[in-house]
Design an enzyme around this catalytic site. Structure first.
Site, PDB file in Angstrom:
ATOM      1  N   TYR A   1      -6.414   7.160   3.556  1.00  0.00           N
ATOM      2  CA  TYR A   1      -6.588   6.017   2.743  1.00  0.00           C
ATOM      3  C   TYR A   1      -5.926   4.735   3.138  1.00  0.00           C
ATOM      4  O   TYR A   1      -6.567   3.613   3.250  1.00  0.00           O
ATOM      5  CB  TYR A   1      -6.005   6.322   1.054  1.00  0.00           C
ATOM      6  CG  TYR A   1      -6.072   4.935   0.520  1.00  0.00           C
ATOM      7  CD1 TYR A   1      -6.823   4.462  -0.327  1.00  0.00           C
ATOM      8  CD2 TYR A   1      -4.565   4.437   0.325  1.00  0.00           C
ATOM      9  CE1 TYR A   1      -6.850   3.280  -0.708  1.00  0.00           C
ATOM     10  CE2 TYR A   1      -4.488   3.308  -0.346  1.00  0.00           C
ATOM     11  CZ  TYR A   1      -5.552   2.740  -0.943  1.00  0.00           C
ATOM     12  OH  TYR A   1      -5.373   1.382  -1.433  1.00  0.00           O
TER      13      TYR A   1
ATOM     14  N   ASP B   1      -9.588   6.132  -2.841  1.00  0.00           N
ATOM     15  CA  ASP B   1      -8.253   6.464  -3.395  1.00  0.00           C
ATOM     16  C   ASP B   1      -8.883   7.192  -4.790  1.00  0.00           C
ATOM     17  O   ASP B   1     -10.162   7.184  -5.064  1.00  0.00           O
ATOM     18  CB  ASP B   1      -7.480   5.207  -3.741  1.00  0.00           C
ATOM     19  CG  ASP B   1      -8.010   4.324  -4.956  1.00  0.00           C
ATOM     20  OD1 ASP B   1      -9.192   4.188  -5.023  1.00  0.00           O
ATOM     21  OD2 ASP B   1      -7.073   3.851  -5.641  1.00  0.00           O
TER      22      ASP B   1
ATOM     23  N   GLU C   1       0.801  -1.186  -0.043  1.00  0.00           N
ATOM     24  CA  GLU C   1       0.054  -0.048   0.072  1.00  0.00           C
ATOM     25  C   GLU C   1       0.960   1.226   0.063  1.00  0.00           C
ATOM     26  O   GLU C   1       0.519   2.140  -0.664  1.00  0.00           O
ATOM     27  CB  GLU C   1      -0.914  -0.137   1.195  1.00  0.00           C
ATOM     28  CG  GLU C   1      -2.022  -0.888   1.206  1.00  0.00           C
ATOM     29  CD  GLU C   1      -3.160  -0.660  -0.228  1.00  0.00           C
ATOM     30  OE1 GLU C   1      -3.040   0.452  -0.695  1.00  0.00           O
ATOM     31  OE2 GLU C   1      -3.669  -1.564  -0.556  1.00  0.00           O
TER      32      GLU C   1
END
Length: 349
Positions: free
Chosen positions: A122, A140, A39
């Site tokens: 996020y 996102d 991520e």
DNA sequence: TATACGTGGAG
DNA sequence: TCTCCAAGTAT
């Protein structure tokens, strides 16, 4: 308001989910370390760019504890070329926080994750739902595009974020929330693309307002962006007994914490020889153009070989400069430096 | 809320 | 060639 989007989307995902190395296969338990690492690497970065970095990082540092014990400079060097280098510093800080303050176990809530370095809204939501199965509203750039199209949200992006989040909340299921989030991102990456979206094969086309209106590409609405200024400057290739002078850039700011060639000031007008690290007879070693997010840069490489005692700094073997872990801007310049070096040998022979 | 912060690929 | 853009965060 469209009917529930998740059943169609999850059916589509079950068939079309992308096969990504950080993704647990059906039946596997996700590894929070790999989810987190991927991520962070994927922040503002394409899947194609991340793949090889993810493979190298997980090979070299297989666990969060291993990464916590790593030398920060080695992590920065391993990150070289991927961009947004504050991520690499925060990566180390986060790994150390997890190792030292959480016994090597990632927090399993958005709140706990959000408190760690480099993890924002996020990423906290993504890890909480993908790694830990919690329901979280994951927004996102893909989700922004899909949702603004689904609901034909006309408000320009920055101001639209609260509405986008609220809409995403309404379509996020309680079960399989992690799959739902990843499905939305896969959909945005492969079907609901910025240009030429493939509405004809989209599982949500029946309930998409922008599709019905016939102008999906009009979303999301974005404010016009300012022109990028152009700057000029010098960089220096200094050799001493086959070694090249490198500097460690300040921790914060552009290319913060990365190894680099010495540079002068970067200004709107070409500055002649500003910031030379040493007194020498400079030869021009070429020039490069480099585009950053918010400005473009033209750098001229000034080259010299010195025979006196060198200044303090990091002296790196010139023929192994590729292993130094220079960010792309300086890797380009180093290639010019090597060419200058080669040319001199020929001239001397 | 707006700006700083990288890079490479697509069209 | 050039603009846009990608699984954002920190300040």
């Amino acid at each position: 308001m469209p009917v529930d989007a998740w059943p169609e989307l999850l059916r589509w995902y079950d068939v079309h989910a992308r096969d990504l190395p950080w993704r647990a296969k059906p039946g596997e338990t996700p590894d929070p370390y790999r989810v987190w690492l991927s991520e962070v690497m994927l922040q503002q970065t394409t899947v194609a760019a991340v793949r090889s970095y993810f493979a190298r990082f997980t090979e070299r540092w297989p666990t969060v504890d291993a990464l916590a014990e790593a030398d920060e400079g080695e992590v920065m060097a391993a990150w070289a070329g991927l961009g947004y280098y504050a991520r690499a510093r925060n990566l180390v800080a986060c790994a150390r926080a997890v190792a030292e303050e959480h016994d090597g176990i990632f927090p399993d809530t958005e709140e706990g994750l959000r408190a760690l370095p480099g993890i924002g809204a996020y990423t906290a939501a993504a890890i909480a739902t993908i790694a830990f199965g919690r329901r979280a509203v994951v927004v996102d750039a893909n989700v922004e595009r899909v949702v603004t199209r689904l609901f034909a949200i006309e408000t320009p992006l920055a101001a639209a974020r609260p509405e986008i989040r609220a809409r995403t909340d309404t379509i996020t299921p309680d079960d399989r929330a992690g799959d739902f989030a990843q499905a939305m991102m896969d959909l945005g990456a492969t079907i609901c693309t910025p240009r030429n979206p493939a509405c004809a094969i989209c599982p949500l086309s029946d309930i998409c307002t922008a599709r019905r209106r016939g102008d999906p590409e009009a979303f999301p609405v974005k404010a016009p962006r300012a022109a990028r200024p152009h700057r000029h400057g010098d960089a220096y290739w200094v050799e001493y007994r086959g070694q090249v002078l490198l500097v460690r850039r300040p921790a914060k700011g552009l290319l913060g914490g990365m190894l680099a060639l010495p540079t002068g000031q970067w200004t709107e007008a070409p500055p002649p020889l500003s910031g030379a690290p040493i007194d020498a007879r400079w030869e021009e070693g070429g020039a490069i153009e480099h585009g950053f997010t918010h400005f473009t840069l033209a750098l001229t490489l000034r080259c010299a070989e010195v025979r006196d005692a060198p200044v303090d700094g990091i002296w790196w073997p010139a023929d192994r400069i590729a292993e130094a872990g220079l960010p792309t801007l300086f890797a380009k310049l180093a290639a010019r430096g090597l060419a200058w070096r080669e040319q001199r040998w020929k001239g001397a022979a």
